[in-house]
Design a protein around this motif. Sequence first.
Motif, PDB file in Angstrom:
ATOM      1  N   UNK A   1       1.048  -1.209  -0.002  1.00 33.80           N
ATOM      2  CA  UNK A   1      -0.120  -0.110   0.022  1.00 33.80           C
ATOM      3  C   UNK A   1       1.013   1.259   0.021  1.00 33.80           C
ATOM      4  N   UNK A   2       0.388   2.296  -0.638  1.00 37.63           N
ATOM      5  CA  UNK A   2       1.100   3.581  -0.936  1.00 37.63           C
ATOM      6  C   UNK A   2       0.351   4.791  -0.346  1.00 37.63           C
ATOM      7  N   UNK A   3       0.968   5.619   0.237  1.00 34.03           N
ATOM      8  CA  UNK A   3       0.464   6.959   0.569  1.00 34.03           C
ATOM      9  C   UNK A   3       1.406   7.952  -0.170  1.00 34.03           C
ATOM     10  N   UNK A   4       0.682   8.517  -1.148  1.00 35.73           N
ATOM     11  CA  UNK A   4       1.783   9.415  -1.836  1.00 35.73           C
ATOM     12  C   UNK A   4       1.456  10.957  -1.919  1.00 35.73           C
ATOM     13  N   UNK A   5       2.320  11.685  -1.963  1.00 33.62           N
ATOM     14  CA  UNK A   5       2.096  13.268  -1.863  1.00 33.62           C
ATOM     15  C   UNK A   5       3.148  14.070  -2.563  1.00 33.62           C
ATOM     16  N   UNK A   6       2.680  15.141  -2.688  1.00 32.27           N
ATOM     17  CA  UNK A   6       4.019  16.228  -3.124  1.00 32.27           C
ATOM     18  C   UNK A   6       4.951  16.230  -2.131  1.00 32.27           C
ATOM     19  N   UNK A   7       6.472  16.429  -2.790  1.00 34.75           N
ATOM     20  CA  UNK A   7       7.393  16.521  -1.543  1.00 34.75           C
ATOM     21  C   UNK A   7       7.054  17.589  -0.697  1.00 34.75           C
ATOM     22  N   UNK A   8       6.630  18.692  -1.080  1.00 38.01           N
ATOM     23  CA  UNK A   8       6.300  20.077  -0.019  1.00 38.01           C
ATOM     24  C   UNK A   8       5.198  19.467   1.093  1.00 38.01           C
ATOM     25  N   UNK A   9       4.227  18.904   0.618  1.00 34.35           N
ATOM     26  CA  UNK A   9       3.283  18.238   1.577  1.00 34.35           C
ATOM     27  C   UNK A   9       3.766  17.395   2.441  1.00 34.35           C
ATOM     28  N   UNK A  10       4.808  16.648   1.846  1.00 34.59           N
ATOM     29  CA  UNK A  10       5.416  15.428   2.572  1.00 34.59           C
ATOM     30  C   UNK A  10       6.197  15.832   3.783  1.00 34.59           C
TER      31      UNK A  10
END
Length: 129
Positions: free
Chosen positions: A41-50
């Motif tokens: 399972x993945x939770x992907x986000x923009x690097x800025x939000x991460x």
Amino acid sequence: MQAHQGEGESILLLVADWGLSSLVPRGTITYEQGPQRSIIDLVLTSRGLGKRMTQCRIHPVEHGSEHRAIETTFPSDATLSLAELEDTASYLRRQYHRAIRDAKRRHWREFLNNTDTIWKAAQYLEPGE
């Protein structure tokens, strides 16, 4: 297992094209069925939000599924209103689904252009088409 070789390439390209990063800590078990365990399972986000994330972990309460719920927490940002967040989420959702649709279409064209698999594609057609 080799039959699935390369199937994740379109997801990796999507991640690279959009500059996404995974929030789930490396090695976190998110799927369990009997003795089988996986980190699928993945939770992907923009690097800025991460970078703003304060927590991403397996939710401590079991819900009866073989997939574990993932809890992700971000600090509240008083500078953005709820309407702005909803508009941004809606826009990004449309962009994400468009990218997935385009990747599927591209994959299907590549599949049909491969002479080794054209007969496999014929199995999906109705008789007489």
